[in-house]
Structure formats: structure tokens, C-alpha cells
Design an enzyme around this catalytic site. Structure first.
Site, mmCIF file in Angstrom:
data_model
loop_
_atom_site.group_PDB
_atom_site.id
_atom_site.type_symbol
_atom_site.label_atom_id
_atom_site.label_comp_id
_atom_site.label_asym_id
_atom_site.label_seq_id
_atom_site.Cartn_x
_atom_site.Cartn_y
_atom_site.Cartn_z
ATOM 1 N N LYS A 10 45.781 48.483 34.386
ATOM 2 C CA LYS A 10 46.120 48.094 33.315
ATOM 3 C C LYS A 10 45.153 47.590 32.493
ATOM 4 O O LYS A 10 43.884 47.463 33.032
ATOM 5 C CB LYS A 10 47.252 47.065 33.481
ATOM 6 C CG LYS A 10 48.667 47.468 34.004
ATOM 7 C CD LYS A 10 49.642 46.540 34.037
ATOM 8 C CE LYS A 10 50.757 46.793 34.609
ATOM 9 N NZ LYS A 10 51.695 45.596 34.756
ATOM 10 N N TYR A 17 58.166 52.371 29.903
ATOM 11 C CA TYR A 17 58.867 51.229 30.053
ATOM 12 C C TYR A 17 60.411 50.890 29.540
ATOM 13 O O TYR A 17 60.818 49.868 29.455
ATOM 14 C CB TYR A 17 58.141 50.017 29.727
ATOM 15 C CG TYR A 17 57.053 49.439 30.654
ATOM 16 C CD1 TYR A 17 57.251 49.138 32.136
ATOM 17 C CD2 TYR A 17 55.598 49.252 30.136
ATOM 18 C CE1 TYR A 17 56.128 49.023 33.136
ATOM 19 C CE2 TYR A 17 54.763 48.942 30.977
ATOM 20 C CZ TYR A 17 54.852 48.525 32.356
ATOM 21 O OH TYR A 17 53.778 48.395 33.104
ATOM 22 N N ASN A 51 49.101 41.380 35.243
ATOM 23 C CA ASN A 51 49.240 41.588 36.700
ATOM 24 C C ASN A 51 48.345 42.984 36.972
ATOM 25 O O ASN A 51 48.438 43.686 38.107
ATOM 26 C CB ASN A 51 50.385 41.668 37.258
ATOM 27 C CG ASN A 51 51.491 42.573 36.770
ATOM 28 O OD1 ASN A 51 50.931 43.336 35.657
ATOM 29 N ND2 ASN A 51 52.553 42.820 37.363
ATOM 30 N N HIS A 81 49.830 48.698 37.608
ATOM 31 C CA HIS A 81 51.395 49.393 37.895
ATOM 32 C C HIS A 81 51.340 50.735 39.010
ATOM 33 O O HIS A 81 50.459 51.237 39.176
ATOM 34 C CB HIS A 81 51.615 50.464 36.474
ATOM 35 C CG HIS A 81 52.688 51.130 36.595
ATOM 36 N ND1 HIS A 81 54.132 50.586 36.385
ATOM 37 C CD2 HIS A 81 53.091 52.356 36.959
ATOM 38 C CE1 HIS A 81 55.075 51.434 36.678
ATOM 39 N NE2 HIS A 81 54.553 52.594 36.875
ATOM 40 N N GLU A 87 57.427 59.511 35.585
ATOM 41 C CA GLU A 87 56.232 58.760 35.127
ATOM 42 C C GLU A 87 54.956 59.826 35.032
ATOM 43 O O GLU A 87 54.128 59.704 34.345
ATOM 44 C CB GLU A 87 55.886 57.472 36.065
ATOM 45 C CG GLU A 87 56.920 56.400 35.720
ATOM 46 C CD GLU A 87 56.618 55.148 36.584
ATOM 47 O OE1 GLU A 87 57.513 54.336 36.486
ATOM 48 O OE2 GLU A 87 55.784 55.074 37.426
HETATM 49 P P1 IDP Z 1 56.384 46.230 38.488
HETATM 50 O O1 IDP Z 1 55.294 46.342 37.566
HETATM 51 O O2 IDP Z 1 56.146 45.383 39.517
HETATM 52 O O3 IDP Z 1 57.389 47.349 38.622
HETATM 53 P P2 IDP Z 1 58.713 45.578 36.370
HETATM 54 O O4 IDP Z 1 59.858 44.468 36.868
HETATM 55 O O5 IDP Z 1 59.005 46.944 36.356
HETATM 56 O O6 IDP Z 1 57.529 45.142 37.571
HETATM 57 O O7 IDP Z 1 58.038 45.017 35.008
HETATM 58 C C1 IDP Z 1 56.914 45.599 34.402
HETATM 59 C C2 IDP Z 1 55.792 44.819 33.980
HETATM 60 O O8 IDP Z 1 56.273 43.986 32.921
HETATM 61 C C3 IDP Z 1 55.157 43.741 35.091
HETATM 62 O O9 IDP Z 1 54.226 44.513 35.936
HETATM 63 C C4 IDP Z 1 54.544 42.919 34.308
HETATM 64 O O10 IDP Z 1 53.623 43.470 33.558
HETATM 65 C C5 IDP Z 1 55.651 42.690 33.076
HETATM 66 N N1 IDP Z 1 56.681 41.558 33.377
HETATM 67 C C6 IDP Z 1 57.606 41.658 33.981
HETATM 68 N N2 IDP Z 1 58.270 40.619 34.243
HETATM 69 C C7 IDP Z 1 57.804 39.816 33.213
HETATM 70 C C8 IDP Z 1 57.898 38.438 32.764
HETATM 71 O O11 IDP Z 1 58.712 37.510 33.264
HETATM 72 N N3 IDP Z 1 57.031 37.875 31.831
HETATM 73 C C9 IDP Z 1 56.003 38.946 31.324
HETATM 74 N N4 IDP Z 1 55.816 40.001 31.703
HETATM 75 C C10 IDP Z 1 56.554 40.382 32.727
HETATM 76 MG MG MG Z 2 58.739 48.722 37.356
#
Ligand code: IDP
Ligand code: MG
Length: 149
Positions: free
Chosen positions: A11, A51, A114, A117, A128
């Protein structure tokens, strides 16, 4: 376990923080095979498609802004159980819950930053990969390490 392909992306924060090499290294030394890679500035439209399942979430606009704030490095890695193992290597979505030794556990702090992805299922990996790469960008070759893994 079957031979699988998973979509992995560094990212914008991972790119800016100089973590591209570290992330590639982890998949490379694990034994997965890189079959596609490109750096790109993803558009908001492209990221909205990526997304789409999260469109109803409150953090969605923030997520699209974050993901379009700079270039990302998109990759496809292949190997036995690459999707599930890739997720284990990433660690939990929220770095506060990611174990040390995982990529998120070792290199980030906040869920909204974080750094990486990874596809969460074989089905989403297929979608994807098709969204981020054309067929001709997926390179077919035999790794010389294949028989040793
Ligand atoms: P993942 O990336 O581990 O699959 P997902 O639930 O698919 O997690 O969420 C996609 C991305 O959205 C996360 O990696 C993170 O960057 C962001 N995200 C998820 N939950 C939150 C939140 O509560 N606050 C802000 N960003 C979030
Ligand atoms: Mg995800």
C-alpha cells in the site's frame, strides 16, 4: 493444499516507508513464485472496484483516499496454499492484533495504515488478479527452486 495464486499489494504507506523490498523478500524466501508485479498509481474508481465489498463501511471514503494517496506495488505470488499462507504472513487486519513475525505485526501500528493487502480467498484472488493485471502480464515460467520446495 493446491497450487494457488494470490494478489498482494504494498500500500502507499508501505511504498513511502521503504518496505517494498522487505515485503517482496518475505514472499520470495518463503518459497512462493512471483508471476507478476507493477508499480502504479491506482485511481479512485479502480480502488472502489477493488474494495467494492466494503462500500457500506464508515471508513470506506477514508480507505479510498489512503489507497490513492500514492503509488502501490501490485503483485501476484504463486504456490501451494498461497492465499491462506499469504494471509498468515500478513497478520491480522488491525496491527494491534497482528502477531510479531507477521508483516503487519512487525512494521505497522494503525489499521488505517496497515501497509499491505492480500487476497482473503481463492475466489477473491481470482477477481483481484483480473482487476489489476491483464493475462499477458502474468508471466509463465518454471522456477529452478520448484523441485526443492
Ligand atoms: P484486510 O485488508 O485484512 O483483508 P478488510 O476488512 O478487507 O481487511 O479491510 C480492508 C482494509 O480497510 C484494511 O486492510 C484496512 O486498510 C482498512 N480498514 C479495515 N477496517 C478499518 C477500520 O476500522 N478503520 C480504518 N480502516 C480500516
Ligand atoms: Mg480484505
Amino acid at each position: 493444499m493446491a497450487q494457488e495464486r494470490t494478489f498482494i499489494a504494498v500500500k502507499p504507506d508501505g511504498v513511502q516507508r521503504g518496505l517494498i523490498g522487505e515485503i517482496i523478500k518475505r514472499f520470495e524466501v518463503k518459497g512462493f513464485k512471483l508471476v507478476a508485479m507493477k508499480m502504479m498509481q491506482a485511481s479512485e474508481e479502480h480502488l472502489t472496484e477493488h474494495y467494492i465489498d466494503l462500500k457500506g463501511k464508515g471508513f470506506f471514503p477514508e480507505l479510498i483516499k489512503y489507497m490513492s494517496s500514492g503509488p502501490v506495488v501490485a503483485m501476484v505470488w504463486e504456490g501451494l496454499g498461497a492465499v491462506k499462507t499469504g494471509r498468515v504472513m500478513l497478520g491480522a487486519t488491525n496491527p494491534a492484533d497482528s502477531n510479531p513475525g507477521t508483516i503487519r505485526g512487525d512494521f505497522c501500528i494503525e489499521v488505517g495504515r496497515n501497509i499491505i493487502h492480500g487476497s482473503d480467498s481463492v475466489e477473491s484472488a481470482k477477481k483481484e488478479i483480473a482487476l489489476w493485471f491483464t493475462d499477458s502480464e502474468l508471466v509463465s515460467y518454471k522456477s529452478c527452486a520448484a523441485d526443492w520446495l
